[in-house]
Design an enzyme around this catalytic site. Structure first.
Site, PDB file in Angstrom:
ATOM      1  N   ARG A 112      81.018  26.895  56.556  1.00  0.00           N
ATOM      2  CA  ARG A 112      80.534  27.705  55.430  1.00  0.00           C
ATOM      3  C   ARG A 112      80.129  26.865  54.219  1.00  0.00           C
ATOM      4  O   ARG A 112      80.140  27.329  53.087  1.00  0.00           O
ATOM      5  CB  ARG A 112      81.588  28.733  55.021  1.00  0.00           C
ATOM      6  CG  ARG A 112      81.882  29.735  56.123  1.00  0.00           C
ATOM      7  CD  ARG A 112      82.792  30.840  55.653  1.00  0.00           C
ATOM      8  NE  ARG A 112      83.049  31.780  56.742  1.00  0.00           N
ATOM      9  CZ  ARG A 112      83.865  32.830  56.633  1.00  0.00           C
ATOM     10  NH1 ARG A 112      84.509  33.063  55.496  1.00  0.00           N
ATOM     11  NH2 ARG A 112      84.050  33.619  57.649  1.00  0.00           N
ATOM     12  N   ASP A 116      59.652  14.866  47.056  1.00  0.00           N
ATOM     13  CA  ASP A 116      59.396  16.265  47.397  1.00  0.00           C
ATOM     14  C   ASP A 116      60.601  16.928  48.039  1.00  0.00           C
ATOM     15  O   ASP A 116      61.393  17.588  47.373  1.00  0.00           O
ATOM     16  CB  ASP A 116      58.176  16.344  48.326  1.00  0.00           C
ATOM     17  CG  ASP A 116      57.758  17.780  48.631  1.00  0.00           C
ATOM     18  OD1 ASP A 116      58.024  18.660  47.797  1.00  0.00           O
ATOM     19  OD2 ASP A 116      57.166  18.014  49.698  1.00  0.00           O
ATOM     20  N   LYS A 136      66.120  22.735  48.914  1.00  0.00           N
ATOM     21  CA  LYS A 136      65.607  23.519  50.033  1.00  0.00           C
ATOM     22  C   LYS A 136      65.977  22.834  51.341  1.00  0.00           C
ATOM     23  O   LYS A 136      65.769  21.633  51.505  1.00  0.00           O
ATOM     24  CB  LYS A 136      64.092  23.654  49.950  1.00  0.00           C
ATOM     25  CG  LYS A 136      63.567  24.550  48.863  1.00  0.00           C
ATOM     26  CD  LYS A 136      62.053  24.639  48.984  1.00  0.00           C
ATOM     27  CE  LYS A 136      61.442  25.517  47.925  1.00  0.00           C
ATOM     28  NZ  LYS A 136      59.970  25.570  48.039  1.00  0.00           N
ATOM     29  N   ASN A 152      50.905   9.148  52.211  1.00  0.00           N
ATOM     30  CA  ASN A 152      51.341  10.524  52.421  1.00  0.00           C
ATOM     31  C   ASN A 152      52.200  11.002  51.248  1.00  0.00           C
ATOM     32  O   ASN A 152      52.034  12.115  50.738  1.00  0.00           O
ATOM     33  CB  ASN A 152      52.132  10.579  53.737  1.00  0.00           C
ATOM     34  CG  ASN A 152      52.533  11.972  54.142  1.00  0.00           C
ATOM     35  OD1 ASN A 152      51.780  12.928  53.989  1.00  0.00           O
ATOM     36  ND2 ASN A 152      53.742  12.110  54.668  1.00  0.00           N
ATOM     37  N   GLU A 193      51.777  13.746  46.947  1.00  0.00           N
ATOM     38  CA  GLU A 193      52.658  14.621  46.177  1.00  0.00           C
ATOM     39  C   GLU A 193      52.804  14.126  44.742  1.00  0.00           C
ATOM     40  O   GLU A 193      52.862  14.917  43.798  1.00  0.00           O
ATOM     41  CB  GLU A 193      54.037  14.711  46.854  1.00  0.00           C
ATOM     42  CG  GLU A 193      54.060  15.550  48.121  1.00  0.00           C
ATOM     43  CD  GLU A 193      53.956  17.044  47.834  1.00  0.00           C
ATOM     44  OE1 GLU A 193      54.196  17.457  46.686  1.00  0.00           O
ATOM     45  OE2 GLU A 193      53.620  17.797  48.767  1.00  0.00           O
ATOM     46  N   LYS A 196      59.554  17.569  38.864  1.00  0.00           N
ATOM     47  CA  LYS A 196      60.072  18.553  39.812  1.00  0.00           C
ATOM     48  C   LYS A 196      61.492  18.970  39.450  1.00  0.00           C
ATOM     49  O   LYS A 196      61.859  20.146  39.566  1.00  0.00           O
ATOM     50  CB  LYS A 196      60.023  18.009  41.241  1.00  0.00           C
ATOM     51  CG  LYS A 196      60.446  19.078  42.261  1.00  0.00           C
ATOM     52  CD  LYS A 196      60.106  18.720  43.683  1.00  0.00           C
ATOM     53  CE  LYS A 196      60.474  19.881  44.625  1.00  0.00           C
ATOM     54  NZ  LYS A 196      60.202  19.572  46.031  1.00  0.00           N
ATOM     55  N   GLU A 243      62.558  29.694  42.853  1.00  0.00           N
ATOM     56  CA  GLU A 243      61.108  29.814  43.066  1.00  0.00           C
ATOM     57  C   GLU A 243      60.600  31.222  42.789  1.00  0.00           C
ATOM     58  O   GLU A 243      60.030  31.888  43.653  1.00  0.00           O
ATOM     59  CB  GLU A 243      60.751  29.389  44.504  1.00  0.00           C
ATOM     60  CG  GLU A 243      59.302  29.001  44.650  1.00  0.00           C
ATOM     61  CD  GLU A 243      59.004  28.277  45.959  1.00  0.00           C
ATOM     62  OE1 GLU A 243      57.840  27.924  46.164  1.00  0.00           O
ATOM     63  OE2 GLU A 243      59.940  28.065  46.749  1.00  0.00           O
ATOM     64  N   ARG A 283      58.235  27.414  39.500  1.00  0.00           N
ATOM     65  CA  ARG A 283      58.327  26.485  40.637  1.00  0.00           C
ATOM     66  C   ARG A 283      57.111  26.602  41.559  1.00  0.00           C
ATOM     67  O   ARG A 283      56.847  25.713  42.364  1.00  0.00           O
ATOM     68  CB  ARG A 283      59.625  26.736  41.415  1.00  0.00           C
ATOM     69  CG  ARG A 283      59.964  25.599  42.385  1.00  0.00           C
ATOM     70  CD  ARG A 283      61.394  25.653  42.876  1.00  0.00           C
ATOM     71  NE  ARG A 283      61.645  24.625  43.864  1.00  0.00           N
ATOM     72  CZ  ARG A 283      62.829  24.399  44.436  1.00  0.00           C
ATOM     73  NH1 ARG A 283      63.873  25.145  44.090  1.00  0.00           N
ATOM     74  NH2 ARG A 283      62.977  23.442  45.331  1.00  0.00           N
ATOM     75  N   ASN A 305      53.378  23.803  44.068  1.00  0.00           N
ATOM     76  CA  ASN A 305      52.610  24.136  45.275  1.00  0.00           C
ATOM     77  C   ASN A 305      51.110  24.010  45.051  1.00  0.00           C
ATOM     78  O   ASN A 305      50.329  24.512  45.856  1.00  0.00           O
ATOM     79  CB  ASN A 305      52.952  25.554  45.742  1.00  0.00           C
ATOM     80  CG  ASN A 305      54.300  25.612  46.427  1.00  0.00           C
ATOM     81  OD1 ASN A 305      54.591  24.811  47.303  1.00  0.00           O
ATOM     82  ND2 ASN A 305      55.137  26.540  45.997  1.00  0.00           N
ATOM     83  N   HIS A 361      48.877  23.331  47.985  1.00  0.00           N
ATOM     84  CA  HIS A 361      49.623  23.724  49.169  1.00  0.00           C
ATOM     85  C   HIS A 361      49.118  25.019  49.802  1.00  0.00           C
ATOM     86  O   HIS A 361      49.302  25.220  51.000  1.00  0.00           O
ATOM     87  CB  HIS A 361      51.107  23.864  48.847  1.00  0.00           C
ATOM     88  CG  HIS A 361      51.811  22.549  48.672  1.00  0.00           C
ATOM     89  ND1 HIS A 361      51.423  21.633  47.724  1.00  0.00           N
ATOM     90  CD2 HIS A 361      52.863  21.995  49.335  1.00  0.00           C
ATOM     91  CE1 HIS A 361      52.215  20.564  47.798  1.00  0.00           C
ATOM     92  NE2 HIS A 361      53.095  20.755  48.776  1.00  0.00           N
ATOM     93  N   HIS A 419      48.639  23.923  53.228  1.00  0.00           N
ATOM     94  CA  HIS A 419      49.543  24.378  54.275  1.00  0.00           C
ATOM     95  C   HIS A 419      48.771  25.037  55.420  1.00  0.00           C
ATOM     96  O   HIS A 419      49.161  24.919  56.591  1.00  0.00           O
ATOM     97  CB  HIS A 419      50.560  25.360  53.700  1.00  0.00           C
ATOM     98  CG  HIS A 419      51.792  24.688  53.177  1.00  0.00           C
ATOM     99  ND1 HIS A 419      52.672  25.293  52.310  1.00  0.00           N
ATOM    100  CD2 HIS A 419      52.298  23.450  53.401  1.00  0.00           C
ATOM    101  CE1 HIS A 419      53.659  24.457  52.029  1.00  0.00           C
ATOM    102  NE2 HIS A 419      53.455  23.332  52.669  1.00  0.00           N
ATOM    103  N   HIS A 437      51.587  15.831  56.183  1.00  0.00           N
ATOM    104  CA  HIS A 437      51.683  16.842  55.121  1.00  0.00           C
ATOM    105  C   HIS A 437      50.897  16.419  53.882  1.00  0.00           C
ATOM    106  O   HIS A 437      50.093  17.190  53.330  1.00  0.00           O
ATOM    107  CB  HIS A 437      53.159  17.066  54.770  1.00  0.00           C
ATOM    108  CG  HIS A 437      53.366  17.919  53.548  1.00  0.00           C
ATOM    109  ND1 HIS A 437      53.226  19.286  53.573  1.00  0.00           N
ATOM    110  CD2 HIS A 437      53.698  17.589  52.273  1.00  0.00           C
ATOM    111  CE1 HIS A 437      53.459  19.767  52.353  1.00  0.00           C
ATOM    112  NE2 HIS A 437      53.748  18.764  51.552  1.00  0.00           N
ATOM    113  N   MET A 490       9.123  -2.878  84.802  1.00  0.00           N
ATOM    114  CA  MET A 490       8.046  -3.623  85.439  1.00  0.00           C
ATOM    115  C   MET A 490       7.085  -2.683  86.166  1.00  0.00           C
ATOM    116  O   MET A 490       7.486  -1.629  86.668  1.00  0.00           O
ATOM    117  CB  MET A 490       8.626  -4.605  86.451  1.00  0.00           C
ATOM    118  CG  MET A 490       9.247  -5.845  85.833  1.00  0.00           C
ATOM    119  SD  MET A 490       8.039  -6.980  85.122  1.00  0.00           S
ATOM    120  CE  MET A 490       7.245  -7.625  86.589  1.00  0.00           C
TER     121      MET A 490
END
Length: 1606
Positions: free
Chosen positions: A125, A141, A147, A185, A189, A249, A259, A263, A267, A270, A274, A286, A882
């Protein structure tokens, strides 16, 4: 050791710690502040190899007593980020008795962070965890914000939780081991974050890209960077941008953790990004998708009027600076098979599912400027706005524009000159109103790579600050090529600039290159002048064009007297003028070679040089310019005029619509010649023009009044504007002013534009482009030597709904936009080509001018590969070779095959000069003949460019001019085929031939001199193979039975030309449909002894592989690395081609990948593979271990052939679930049409892993994949592989690879695995006891290892038994004969169109519908059997205007009539003893069949037939007088050229019709027995039922034996 840390607060806690070489600090911090009984570090195998031991060392050296440190390693990649991957980690934690006080450390990229974070959120938990990201993307990112998630088959990140880490440790030293692509890559961002939040950070990223890259390119020694005192400047810069991005960020997350609004801003890029990623993952990263998405979303902002082009241009430049793609047309994107699925509708559909959306309304983060968004959240954007941005084409909506006063973007010509001048100059210059376009980006990038200047931006990108380098250029680092796309100005200027590079700098040479069109645009006169002045310049491909290699020198540009031909481009002149002050001596530039083109542009250059402190003196009345040595002194500020060429478009829109437009910043004082357009073109056409020193206003005539024709217009001072004038001239229906009318018939409405010859060598041949595209509207034009005439007409008479091809030329696109404002439905293709000079043209058209546009998605062409975009299937084919090689025979048959006209150039020459070639040479000599011959070639290239086959004289290659013409045609327009033949046969032929002039030297000497030229000038080679290489007695050309088919030169020629022309490429159709396909691997050192059994060897195969590395002319298998000669390889291909219609796979296998070709023989290997393409081989196997540059070069000329990108791992170490294999697959997929990966199986389970890999990369848009394991353990993979499984045959001397199976073995294996259930096939009808069909089909099943059976079901009705068979689940198909061909119809669900017209079914095929249900499909293969037999036996006698005769009026005669019509017979005679039956039959066929009933069997009103088909029993025919039979006489065979006789009767073996045909010796009549037709139609039935080629050799032999009673 002390560690300097930068901390970033998130959610009011300083939990983000940043620095270099942090592992000791991470361990001590975790142990100190996060007490636990167990610390678990989870990483993947890739990261573990790099960093795990260091963590283990630190933990175990500092771990308190009684505490545990354990590690767990998972496979890398997205496949681990799954329910199964999460469960596996959880099971591990439980097995280790981990409890709730456990601390988990996630060491890795975004996959590890997301996966381990979700485990931490749910285990017990929730337990504490720490993020230690190792990739830049994860650092800035995914690790920040809490997240966590896993993927499901339904999508990415759909199951997860918000779970904040205790710490996020950002160790920038990890980036030193990160691949450059992964670093870029992550930079996407960082750029995105700066774009939405901080313009200062963005400016830093713009100006310091090379410094930022350098921080990771050199590994730091002795933990440099851990303390600030040891940190390099580049390290400090890198950390600064990382911390800056994270800080933004972190702030946003703190304000909006869940979000709900703010937030959303992170994006940016994106929403669209995406959607792109959803289609292209995992091949495109990405950040790469976000990069493209950011550009597209910035364009949405620009379209809505929020963001200027300056902002879009800055974003484009900075993304490119970090090696990121910025367009869906980027080669990295288009190389991915799934990119074909990137339709606008698909992307919009994916965008529906986005957490930012409100219901169906899509939301996008909109930029107001760099560093600022329109709202502090995502904004609602309508679909039509997004569609306009995403679409590759636009439809312009006609309308009345608003009265407008506007400025156009900065002049491209002035912008490029200013960039060169300021870079060469001393001091700092601020350039205002610089054009933000592709061309200027190319120029800036090149000057930056040459270290000639430093650039940075002020005023939020409105001002470019240039710190000049005073001409101190350096060659680019690491031999980097300067890629200039299609920027002609940059190419010409930089050619001269690069001569200023001093030797001894970083490199010794500079290479300039460009796209395909740039490689066609001339630079020769400039290079000639510079070479003559001492510069070292080498052409790397075509003479006179880029690419160039320019060598540095100690003195740079020599100077002194320079002569330059200036009749092609004024840019050549400007290039030397701009660099002249930096020459070693004063320059005297003399322009020669006729009239100087575009003098205003030269004057512009001189004026601008004056503004930068250099003065040019022109000798009065001459084209001689004098420039003193010196250097430029940069003015503090230089303002660039608006582009006058671009201004012509809004002014022309006002002219054509009768409205008013004012263009600011362009007037009488402009430096640009195109500023004269309004007064010298629009005013004579009826417009009101007011022009001040700085402004131009145009008011067009009313729509009712309309424009008047322009008459004669000399546009030499403003050549680029001629396209605008041309579209106006198209609708100029009023007569031209009297004094301007051209002296041509109908000239009152004609506009004659002259002085624009140089426009043929611009971005495209603009004159031809305007002629071709105006023709689509119905506008008539006439091409002139230096221009064109446009014949005006009322706009209402022009065609609407035209789609304009723009040739990737911005001027074409914008010019036709003008016409589209009054012509409805006009679609402008390639809308993005305007980015060269006016990137926001479509937005300004709508927002400023008031003309609406709609996004249009063009249908995807199914034509040739991209490399042939400039060649069309209709392009004329030229033959060289020829005399005596067979060009006339080959060309005539090729023309007939392609339905084209054949031209013999020698005959055309004789018609033109009214004298034979021999007489011409004897009278005027060879030299005069060669000049006339070149003139003839030029005429053919110009006037016969499409839908011809032209055979050229053998000596056409003797002159360099002709060779250049042919090479250029082969490169740009269409095929040039070298027809080759054995020289001894040519000598024999020429010894007998007397109609051509003698050579005056030995034929062999002529052959040897010309042979290299033929190859040099041609793109393909057809070897007129006559068997000269075959072993005596090894091949029998006589068929085994009367129904056999000897090898046919005509079929070889037909197949070759259909393939290379693109009319019908000879590719295996099963590959595209996904059906199982096989290729036979030939392992002979010399294939010719096996030609007689090649048909038998290839039974069941769909292609034949020639293992070139195994070829050896001595006939002995090579045992060591082997390189066969090109001539021997060519002869082997020609021999195989002559004996099989199957596609050829041309394979050069290296020793390291299981072959015998030396691994270090790359150049020789590609010479051979290029030969394979020249020979028209349909597939070329290219190992991905070869260099990318050579592989790309090969792909660029592949034509209609396919590339098989292959990788063979013989080590046995390759794992099908490894990231290494994914990389191999991605590399293969980039350039291959088919991917081939071969591993080695040690155990049965290796095949299961292989199948899982295949499933993971399969799906819509994926490329065909050959995936197999070698060895006995890998045979299962060969059985289950569906694409081109390599097979062997028992008669081959050896297998090409261990574990290879035959086709029959594969089918048996599939049956035993339950993949091919046994089926039953039947013949329905009566009487059928003597039928050959069971023998035919059962032989085929047995030969191919199929478990099926074929049996007779004799019945004269569709009985209950037949119906039960049709409904049975094991029913595989049926043949149907009399009397059931019509009776079976009610029991079928569907029938073919052929069977409908013929009115009879002879084949029943059970098929599966899309919903899984079964349908019974009826077809008729009788007509195919007839047609094939006729076609085979006619050979080269193609039925142009030929006649045919059918005897009989029953069901089979219907099939015969249909077959003859399909073959193209102009008249078909029908004879039946009962005329009423014949009339009824004729009435059921369309009139175009032209069926003529005749009353007597030997009376032919329109000429005798060349094909006769009897469909009556043999007993119905007689050679003697009879009341009850059809009496035959030799009159039925009266065609003087002979022909073909087909008797459908099976018995007797010699029917009366066949007997009379065989009795005629001259002319020859070829005969076909009824069993021959049975076989042909049976083959088609077999293939329809099994999806496999019928094994014709085995079937033919067995049927023949049974027929003979053996």
């Amino acid at each position: 050791m002390a560690t300097d840390i930068q901390r970033v607060s998130i959610l009011h806690k300083d939990s983000i710690h940043c620095g270099f070489h942090l592992i000791p600090y991470i361990v001590s911090t975790v142990l100190r502040s996060l007490p636990s009984s167990t610390y678990v570090l989870i990483t993947d195998t890739h990261v573990a190899a790099l960093h795990l031991k260091k963590f283990e060392h630190e933990f175990r050296g500092n771990l308190p007593q009684g505490k545990r440190f354990i590690t767990h390693v998972v496979p890398p990649g997205e496949t681990s980020k799954s329910r199964e991957g999460k469960a596996e980690i959880e099971d591990y934690l439980l097995s280790q008795a981990c409890t709730r006080d456990t601390v988990i450390l996630a060491l890795g990229g975004g996959v590890i962070g997301d996966l381990v974070g979700f485990v931490a959120a749910t285990f017990m938990r929730g337990v504490r965890f720490v993020q230690i990201p190792t990739t830049l993307l994860a650092m800035v990112d995914s690790s920040v914000g809490g997240k966590t998630a896993i993927d499901t088959p339904r999508g990415k990140n759909l199951i997860g939780a918000f779970w904040q880490p205790e710490y996020i440790f950002i160790d920038a030293a990890f980036l030193e081991t990160l691949p450059t692509r992964e670093f870029s890559n992550g930079m996407a961002e960082i750029i995105k974050t700066a774009a939405i939040w901080d313009q200062d950070d963005f400016a830093l990223l713009e100006s310091r890209s090379q410094d930022i890259f350098s921080a990771i390119q050199t590994p730091s020694q002795n933990f440099a960077g851990r303390q600030q005192s040891t940190r390099s400047e580049s390290q400090a810069l890198l950390l600064r941008v990382i911390v800056g991005s994270i800080s933004v960020k972190a702030h946003i997350v703190t304000v909006d953790e869940r979000e709900t609004g703010l937030r959303n801003l992170v994006n940016f890029g994106h929403t669209i990004g995406h959607a792109i990623e959803a289609v292209l993952t995992p091949f495109i990263l990405h950040g790469e998708c976000v990069s493209i998405g950011s550009i597209l979303e910035a364009e949405v902002s620009r379209q809505l009027g929020h963001l200027g082009q300056v902002g879009v241009g800055r974003l484009l430049r900075v993304m490119k600076a970090y090696n990121l793609p910025v367009s869906l047309k980027d080669p990295r994107i288009t190389a991915v098979p799934a990119s074909r699925l990137l339709s606008v509708d698909r992307l919009l559909d994916i965008m529906k599912v986005d957490k930012k959306n409100s219901g169906s309304t899509k939301k996008i983060v909109l930029l107001a400027r760099v560093g600022k968004t329109v709202e502090e959240k995502a904004s609602a954007v309508a679909d039509d706005v997004i569609r306009r941005t995403l679409s590759e084409a636009v439809c312009v909506i006609p309308g009345i524009p608003r009265q407008v006063s506007m400025a156009t973007p900065g002049s491209k010509s002035i912008s490029n000159r200013a960039l060169v001048l300021a870079s060469l100059g001393e001091g700092t210059c601020r350039l205002k109103n610089l054009l933000h376009s592709e061309d200027t980006q190319v120029m800036m990038a090149a000057l930056g790579d040459l270290k000639g200047a430093h650039f940075f931006w002020e005023d939020n990108g409105e001002t470019l600050v240039v710190q000049g380098g005073r001409g101190n250029f350096q060659a680019p680092q690491d031999g980097k090529e300067l890629y200039l796309a299609n920027a002609g100005t940059a190419a010409r200027f930089l050619t001269c600039v690069c001569t200023l590079v001093k030797s001894g700098s970083l490199g010794s040479t500079t290479t300039l290159t460009g796209n395909a069109r740039m490689k066609q645009r001339p630079v020769g006169p400039l290079v000639d002048a510079l070479r003559a002045n001492g510069s070292s310049i080498k052409y790397l491909e075509s003479e006179g064009c880029l690419p160039l290699r320019i060598g540095g020198s100690h003195g740079g540009l020599t100077g002194g007297h320079i002569q330059l031909a200036a009749s092609v481009s004024s840019q050549f002149v400007s290039a030397i003028l701009l660099c002249a002050p930096y020459a070693a001596e004063d320059v005297v530039l003399e322009l020669i070679g006729g009239q100087v083109i575009s003098q205003p542009y030269i004057d512009m250059t001189i004026a601008m040089m004056r503004a930068f402190g250099a003065h040019v003196q022109r000798d009065a009345g001459t084209d001689v310019y004098r420039i003193k040595r010196g250097y430029y002194r940069n003015p503090s500020e230089y303002s660039i005029e608006s582009d006058a060429s671009s201004a012509t478009y809004p002014l022309a829109i006002a002219a054509i619509t009768g409205t008013t437009c004012t263009i600011e910043n362009i007037g009488k004082n402009s430096l640009q010649g195109d500023a004269r357009f309004a007064k010298e073109v629009l005013e004579p056409m009826g417009c009101l023009v007011v022009q001040t020193d700085t402004e131009t206003t145009v008011t067009g005539p009313s729509v009712q009044e309309g424009l008047r024709a322009g008459g004669v217009i000399d546009m030499e001072p403003m050549t680029d504007a001629f396209l605008t004038a041309s579209v106006l001239a198209a609708v100029a229906a009023r007569p031209a002013l009297e004094e301007r009318r051209p002296g041509v018939q109908g000239g009152k409405r004609t506009t004659r534009i002259v002085g624009i010859a140089n426009q043929r060598v611009k971005e495209c041949n603009r004159i031809k482009a305007m002629i071709d595209e105006l023709a689509k509207f119905g506008v008539k034009t006439t091409e002139l030597d230096d221009g064109l005439e446009v014949h005006g007409q009322d706009a209402l008479t022009l065609r609407q709904g035209v789609s304009v091809h723009c040739y990737d030329d911005h001027r074409v696109a914008m010019a036709f936009t003008v016409l589209a404002t009054v012509i409805g439905g006009t679609v402008i293709e390639e809308k993005r080509c305007v980015e060269k000079t006016w990137p926001n043209w479509w937005d300004d058209l709508k927002n400023k001018i008031g003309i609406s546009v709609e996004g249009v998605e063009l249908k995807v062409s199914s034509g040739p590969a991209a490399s042939l975009s400039s060649q069309q299937p209709s392009a004329t084919i030229f033959l060289v070779g020829m005399r005596g090689a067979g060009k006339t025979y080959v060309g005539g048959l090729a023309a007939a095959t392609l339905d084209r006209e054949f031209i013999d150039a020698d005959i055309a020459f004789e018609h033109k000069h009214s004298i034979g070639v021999k007489e011409f040479v004897n009278t005027l000599g060879w030299k005069t003949f060669r000049v006339a011959e070149i003139e003839m070639l030029q005429e053919l290239l110009k006037d016969k460019a499409e839908n011809y086959v032209v055979s050229l004289g053998g000596g056409i290659v003797e002159t360099p001019e002709a060779r250049d013409l042919l090479k250029r045609y082969a490169r740009d327009r269409g095929p040039v085929v070298h027809v080759a033949r054995d020289v001894n046969e040519i000598v024999t032929y020429l010894g007998e031939e007397t109609s051509r002039p003698s050579y005056g030297e030995a034929v062999v000497d002529v052959f040897r001199r010309r042979e290299p030229w033929f190859k040099e000038c041609s793109s393909y080679e057809y070897i007129n193979y006559t068997g000269a290489l075959q072993t005596p007695g090894s091949v029998s050309l006589s068929p085994e039975s009367p129904w056999g088919d000897a090898p046919s030169a005509s079929k070889t020629i037909q197949g070759f030309f259909r393939h290379i022309s693109g009319t019908s490429p000879n590719l295996c159709p099963k590959i595209k449909s996904g059906q199982s396909s096989y290729f036979l691997s030939l392992t002979y050192p010399d294939v010719t002894p096996a030609l007689s059994i090649l048909e038998e060897l290839s039974e069941g195969s769909d292609a034949i592989e020639i293992r070139v590395d195994l070829l050896s002319p001595d006939g002995l298998p090579p045992t060591s690395p082997n390189i066969p000669s090109l001539s021997y390889a060519a002869a082997q291909v020609a021999a195989v081609r002559r004996y099989t219609p199957l596609p050829i796979i041309f394979t050069v296998r290296t020793t390291s990948q299981g072959g015998l070709f030396p691994d270090d023989g790359e150049a020789a290997a590609f010479d051979l593979m290029m030969l394979g393409l020249r020979l028209g081989c349909e597939y070329i196997d290219v190992e991905i271990s070869w260099s990318e540059k050579r592989r790309r070069s090969l792909c660029a000329v592949k034509g209609y052939s396919n590339i098989i990108s292959s990788w063979h791992d013989w080590s046995g170490k390759m794992a099908w679930n490894s990231s290494y294999l994914k990389e191999r697959y991605t590399t293969a997929a980039e350039l291959g049409d088919i991917i081939k990966i071969v591993g080695k199986a040690d155990k049965l389970e290796d095949n299961f892993t292989l199948r899982q890999f295949v499933a993971s990369v399969s799906g819509p848009g994926s490329k065909p994949l050959i995936a197999i394991n070698m060895g006995a353990e890998g045979q299962m993979s060969r059985i289950l592989n569906t694409t081109f499984s390599p097979v062997t045959h028992p008669m081959l001397p050896n297998r090409a690879a261990p574990g290879q199976l035959s086709v029959a073995q594969v089918q048996t294996g599939l049956h035993l695995m339950g993949q091919i259930p046994a089926k039953k096939f039947y013949l329905f009808g009566a009487p059928i006891s003597q039928s050959m069909s069971p023998t035919l089909h059962n032989t085929g099943f047995e030969t191919l290892g199929l478990p099926h059976s074929y049996e007779l079901l004799e019945t004269d009705s569709v009985s209950a038994e037949v119906q039960k068979v049709l409904a049975s689940p094991d029913f595989g198909g049926a043949s149907v004969t009399i009397p059931l061909k019509l009776d079976i119809l009610p029991f079928l669900d569907n029938i073919s169109s052929e069977a409908q017209l013929i009115g009879a079914v002879n084949t029943v095929i059970p098929r599966q519908r899309h919903d899984g249900s079964r349908e019974l499909y009826g077809d008729n293969t009788d007509w195919i059997g007839i047609a094939q037999c006729v076609r085979y036996n006619l050979g080269e006698k193609l039925p142009r205007n030929s006649k045919a005769l059918v005897l009989g009026g029953g069901g089979t005669s219907r099939a015969a009539l249909y077959a003859l019509h399909v073959l193209g017979f102009s008249t078909i005679y029908l004879f039946n003893r009962t005329r009423s039956s014949a009339e009824k039959l004729v009435s059921q066929f369309p009139l175009e069949y032209n069926i003529t009933i005749i009353g007597a069997v030997d009376q032919f009103p329109n000429g005798p037939p060349t094909v006769i088909i009897s469909t009556v029993p043999a007993t119905a025919l007689s050679l003697e007088s009879s009341q009850d039979q059809i009496v035959l006489s030799r009159g039925v065979l009266s065609a003087v050229e002979g022909g073909v006789v087909v008797d459908m009767a099976y018995r007797p073996a010699l029917t009366p019709l066949l007997a009379i045909a065989q009795s005629v010796k001259e002319p020859q009549w070829r005969t076909v027995h009824g069993v021959g037709v049975l076989l042909e139609q049976g083959y088609r039935q077999f293939e329809a039922w099994t999806n496999m080629r019928a094994p014709q050799s085995a079937i033919r032999s067995r049927v023949h034996q049974r027929y003979q009673g053996k």
